[in-house]
Design a protein around this motif. Sequence first.
Motif, mmCIF file in Angstrom:
data_model
loop_
_atom_site.group_PDB
_atom_site.id
_atom_site.type_symbol
_atom_site.label_atom_id
_atom_site.label_comp_id
_atom_site.label_asym_id
_atom_site.label_seq_id
_atom_site.Cartn_x
_atom_site.Cartn_y
_atom_site.Cartn_z
ATOM 1 N N LEU A 1 -72.353 6.539 77.593
ATOM 2 C CA LEU A 1 -73.438 7.297 77.787
ATOM 3 C C LEU A 1 -74.642 6.911 76.780
ATOM 4 N N SER A 2 -74.222 6.465 75.445
ATOM 5 C CA SER A 2 -74.997 5.958 74.617
ATOM 6 C C SER A 2 -75.647 4.575 75.014
ATOM 7 N N GLU A 3 -74.788 3.855 75.469
ATOM 8 C CA GLU A 3 -75.329 2.442 76.185
ATOM 9 C C GLU A 3 -76.188 2.603 77.137
ATOM 10 N N LEU A 4 -76.017 3.473 78.025
ATOM 11 C CA LEU A 4 -77.061 3.472 78.979
ATOM 12 C C LEU A 4 -78.313 4.345 78.546
ATOM 13 N N LEU A 5 -78.238 5.364 78.035
ATOM 14 C CA LEU A 5 -79.432 6.004 77.546
ATOM 15 C C LEU A 5 -80.303 5.066 76.541
ATOM 16 N N ALA A 6 -79.795 4.352 75.696
ATOM 17 C CA ALA A 6 -80.290 3.260 74.748
ATOM 18 C C ALA A 6 -80.998 2.328 75.575
ATOM 19 N N LYS A 7 -80.210 1.704 76.786
ATOM 20 C CA LYS A 7 -81.061 0.949 77.582
ATOM 21 C C LYS A 7 -82.256 1.351 78.451
ATOM 22 N N ALA A 8 -82.052 2.675 78.794
ATOM 23 C CA ALA A 8 -82.942 3.353 79.578
ATOM 24 C C ALA A 8 -84.292 3.471 78.624
ATOM 25 N N THR A 9 -84.135 3.856 77.480
ATOM 26 C CA THR A 9 -85.029 4.103 76.407
ATOM 27 C C THR A 9 -85.654 2.743 76.094
ATOM 28 N N ASN A 10 -85.016 1.682 75.932
ATOM 29 C CA ASN A 10 -85.643 0.650 75.749
ATOM 30 C C ASN A 10 -86.512 -0.053 76.926
ATOM 31 N N LYS A 11 -86.104 0.198 78.016
ATOM 32 C CA LYS A 11 -86.901 -0.116 79.257
ATOM 33 C C LYS A 11 -88.162 0.481 79.540
ATOM 34 N N GLY A 12 -88.329 1.628 78.498
ATOM 35 C CA GLY A 12 -89.276 2.429 78.783
ATOM 36 C C GLY A 12 -89.486 3.626 79.651
ATOM 37 N N ALA A 13 -88.077 3.618 80.137
ATOM 38 C CA ALA A 13 -88.042 4.962 81.068
ATOM 39 C C ALA A 13 -88.468 6.393 80.453
ATOM 40 N N LEU A 14 -88.336 6.437 79.276
ATOM 41 C CA LEU A 14 -88.465 7.786 78.423
ATOM 42 C C LEU A 14 -90.096 7.739 77.812
ATOM 43 N N ASP A 15 -90.841 6.728 78.138
ATOM 44 C CA ASP A 15 -92.130 6.626 77.458
ATOM 45 C C ASP A 15 -92.949 7.909 77.586
ATOM 46 N N LYS A 16 -92.664 8.517 78.666
ATOM 47 C CA LYS A 16 -93.540 9.891 78.912
ATOM 48 C C LYS A 16 -93.007 11.009 77.942
ATOM 49 N N GLU A 17 -91.768 11.002 77.943
ATOM 50 C CA GLU A 17 -90.809 12.119 77.094
ATOM 51 C C GLU A 17 -91.055 11.863 75.745
ATOM 52 N N LEU A 18 -90.966 10.820 75.149
ATOM 53 C CA LEU A 18 -90.653 10.684 73.537
ATOM 54 C C LEU A 18 -91.601 9.816 73.124
ATOM 55 N N THR A 19 -92.151 9.896 72.009
ATOM 56 C CA THR A 19 -92.973 9.121 71.251
ATOM 57 C C THR A 19 -91.983 7.866 70.704
ATOM 58 N N ALA A 20 -92.690 6.828 70.314
ATOM 59 C CA ALA A 20 -92.136 5.575 69.900
ATOM 60 C C ALA A 20 -91.079 5.982 68.788
ATOM 61 N N THR A 21 -91.555 6.749 67.755
ATOM 62 C CA THR A 21 -90.721 7.453 66.384
ATOM 63 C C THR A 21 -89.707 8.092 67.049
ATOM 64 N N ASP A 22 -89.798 8.838 68.099
ATOM 65 C CA ASP A 22 -88.455 9.751 68.619
ATOM 66 C C ASP A 22 -87.695 8.770 69.145
ATOM 67 N N GLN A 23 -88.175 7.846 70.005
ATOM 68 C CA GLN A 23 -87.202 6.726 70.573
ATOM 69 C C GLN A 23 -86.472 5.997 69.773
ATOM 70 N N GLU A 24 -86.889 5.709 68.713
ATOM 71 C CA GLU A 24 -86.353 4.976 67.539
ATOM 72 C C GLU A 24 -85.190 5.659 66.983
ATOM 73 N N ARG A 25 -85.677 6.637 66.508
ATOM 74 C CA ARG A 25 -84.708 7.959 66.130
ATOM 75 C C ARG A 25 -83.384 8.053 67.154
ATOM 76 N N LEU A 26 -83.939 8.305 68.297
ATOM 77 C CA LEU A 26 -82.749 8.393 69.432
ATOM 78 C C LEU A 26 -81.797 7.262 69.454
ATOM 79 N N VAL A 27 -82.239 5.829 69.702
ATOM 80 C CA VAL A 27 -81.537 4.914 69.715
ATOM 81 C C VAL A 27 -80.756 4.699 68.444
ATOM 82 N N ASP A 28 -81.194 4.907 67.208
ATOM 83 C CA ASP A 28 -80.364 4.940 65.813
ATOM 84 C C ASP A 28 -79.202 5.752 66.034
ATOM 85 N N PHE A 29 -79.457 7.103 66.459
ATOM 86 C CA PHE A 29 -78.385 7.978 66.897
ATOM 87 C C PHE A 29 -77.446 7.605 67.927
ATOM 88 N N LEU A 30 -77.770 6.823 68.954
ATOM 89 C CA LEU A 30 -76.843 6.611 69.941
ATOM 90 C C LEU A 30 -76.075 5.223 69.545
#
Lengths: 508, 508
Positions: B164-193
């Motif tokens: 689950l973490s790998e898939l969400l990290a991948k999707a995030t890094n592909k930009g799939a969540l650019d509309k949902e999350l700021t760059a800072t939020d994405q960074e925090r999310l990937v750190d958590f994952l």
Amino acid sequence: MFATMGALGLAPTAQAAQRELPYRAPRPGDFSLSGRGAAKVVIVGGGIAGLATAYELGKAGYDCTVLEARDRTGGRNFTVRGGDTTVDLYGNKQTARFSDGQYMNAGPARLPQWMVTLDYCRELGVPIEVFTNTNADAYLFNESAGMTKPVRYRTAKADVYGYLSELLAKATNKGALDKELTATDQERLVDFLADFGELGDKLTYDGGERRGYTTVPAATGTPGVLLGDVPSASEVFASGVGRYFSFEFGFDQAMLMFQPVGGMDRIPKALTKAIGARRVHTGAAVSRITDKGDRVVVTYTQGGRTRTVEADFCVGALPPNILAKIPHNLGSGVQSALEAITPQSAGKIGLEYKSRWWELDHRIYGGITETDMDLSHIWHPSYGFHGERGVMIGYYNYGGDADAYAKLSPAAREARAVVQGVKIYGEKYRTELATSFSHHWRQTPHLEGAWHNTPGGPDDPRYKPLNEPTGRVYFAGDWLSYTDAWQHGAFTSARRAVTRLHTRVMAG
Amino acid sequence: MFATMGALGLAPTAQAAQRELPYRAPRPGDFSLSGRGAAKVVIVGGGIAGLATAYELGKAGYDCTVLEARDRTGGRNFTVRGGDTTVDLYGNKQTARFSDGQYMNAGPARLPQWMVTLDYCRELGVPIEVFTNTNADAYLFNESAGMTKPVRYRTAKADVYGYLSELLAKATNKGALDKELTATDQERLVDFLADFGELGDKLTYDGGERRGYTTVPAATGTPGVLLGDVPSASEVFASGVGRYFSFEFGFDQAMLMFQPVGGMDRIPKALTKAIGARRVHTGAAVSRITDKGDRVVVTYTQGGRTRTVEADFCVGALPPNILAKIPHNLGSGVQSALEAITPQSAGKIGLEYKSRWWELDHRIYGGITETDMDLSHIWHPSYGFHGERGVMIGYYNYGGDADAYAKLSPAAREARAVVQGVKIYGEKYRTELATSFSHHWRQTPHLEGAWHNTPGGPDDPRYKPLNEPTGRVYFAGDWLSYTDAWQHGAFTSARRAVTRLHTRVMAG
């Protein structure tokens, strides 16, 4: 990385690991059947490793003597009760004023199901109960992230898992994982996420009952009022509460965890009794270890007198930093190995309260509150539920945080812990306090460390003189294991030394 | 949906919920200060709701009589020990052969921290201990998904959270969540994952220590051998193991959970003692309830004789399906309300073993193994750790599965449970078995249900004759609460009836 280390001879491979056969304890018949006499063994250090060595060798009738510098056995396994007195290396003298039945485990406090320590509890008749390592109702509090009040674990989990599920479901449904997952896998994943994140029909997270209630559901007329103010995903990630979640997945920390009923020192007490109190000398500080080739001579002082023990073998079961200070003739390899392993700091404070306000007011029955403050962890007691009083662990911290508290007077340690605890629990954290006792391992005479850093791991070639000694002195301790700081490491290291020593004796 | 129901008057709103004031128990001074005499109350049913009613009213000196049809109080709170005998509605007679100290809680068995049941344990002096509702070392086994051996909870979690973490990290890094999350939020999310999923440097999941070991880490030479065969993401999702994870997030099931030491029936026993045994009549089956306007007459049979009790008030504290069978003159509104609430099935089997092989061989100390088989849940005991024997709950199931087992003879129930348990635990599940006892609530005389389905919830207007009775007969039970099947519901419902009755008497 680990595989590479193995190929370079820096770390044991799985094959090497398999070389260690299942432990077989020495047996009463071993000597009578072989016609040999039981050897005499002097064990330096009455902590878990030393006691386990004497206990295991005693099963075959070895004549063991344990020399312990402190006035009690157990080493870092130390349960503090009312009347116990300590003096630290700074000269702070404390006498615990805990009420009858109240205690704190200043050292090891929890036992995972897989560790051999539980087998010793079974064998020695030490009853066990659950140690509350994780509690959905305990708090998380990250002051540096701007949190002004704590959040319960269950609320934090609901929010993090909720948004994580929503985001991954969205990404999946956008096709972002079409290369990674088949349509069937995607469907299964989204089904899982809907449940895991308590998502609504549109696969969005909007809070829910997992977060908790301000008024709990009850009889007719009281459906319950959900905890309000669901934070945004951005707020949740910024709070950093998710950093604490993986603790409970750890192989050594996942619930269920256990503790001996009545205090962790039930284990060394039972070991000492099984060994025979006459074989265990407390207040006996070792001042020299001399391998004479055909025997070992250990010099110690007790009650102001210098004495010696002669034995066929010696097992050094003190922490390496303490062993390194004792003169010996075991060679520079032994000395440099001992000096390479460095002691680490940790401290705890026990706060006895006049009431169990955390149960009454917060509905928290055990578990750990995690913080980003210098007290690190706050433990709720795992025993005495619904009793009149209870002992909270007001801080359990390591390294620089532990040393900073150690430098304070016991009264100042208490004050600093209470100021921070009040931020989480409110004024009762101060007003209900009855007494406290703090303990810092790096500043404890004869131990001077909570646990150790062993560069390269215990199989690093530099530690060969400790692991495969050429003379008559063996070594044992958690610091010669892959579970440093755990009694399991001390027990299994003792078993390893016992196996080698006994095999050598039997081979004659 | 809930908000809409509130607007339509179908469900209480948060405001309505707040109308229920914090409970204030009747007090000894209430009558002496008002100059009134204590009223007489007859309570039909000696389960938790009935006992709690008598106990609370008794605090102000009410003259209470409890009529209980069975030979013991507690209702569905039933702890089975050696010598206990039951006869079910099919005529199966069983006498439990459990050893001394061994028991099974056939009904309620666990208490969350927030429920009022714990307050009664405190008030009544019933000691509590942890109920092991979740255990990382317990098993998950989905036979229909093709699993041929069980997987431990910890392993399943590591794999599911890892992918689950790998898939969400991948999707995030592909930009799939650019509309949902700021760059800072994405960074925090990937750190958590990375932490949450134990991901490697490239943010991929490749297993790790959280899954477990085949050889656990120990002393020098034994770094441990990791559990091999990390399944693919597709295999993990297909196995369906993730469906069990959300159980532990539930507001009513999240650890820590508790149980009374020695059996759940310590609660009704303590209540009965506090009420006064002379006020509680067992073997007293009520046959008629008549509201005479100025008093209530309750007719019952005991020892073959028909008797009556006259009282100022009556509290009906039987299950609704049983109450509906008792002739009364309370009106058709009461009768149709009682009949609208339907009883549900659940069953358990206790399997006493000659050894605690699950601790010795599997290193499982408590917790629940989840399956997709018709036995549903297998419970490891939460007491008696390291003892000689122990009682496993071999099935805890509901609905059609429970009824299917109920139709079998007790011996056949045992056989069916054992055949399935062997698939998970191996042959000792059969060979170490000493005795068993099974219990099915839908087939239990005088109860005929494990819990109830209350269409529309307890505040639905059709239940007004039960919640706000016009005559002298009140009703109480978990079925008139938002925590049906929990003692908390029975206790809070009893408190609600007590409050209304006492307020009326004091206003009198």
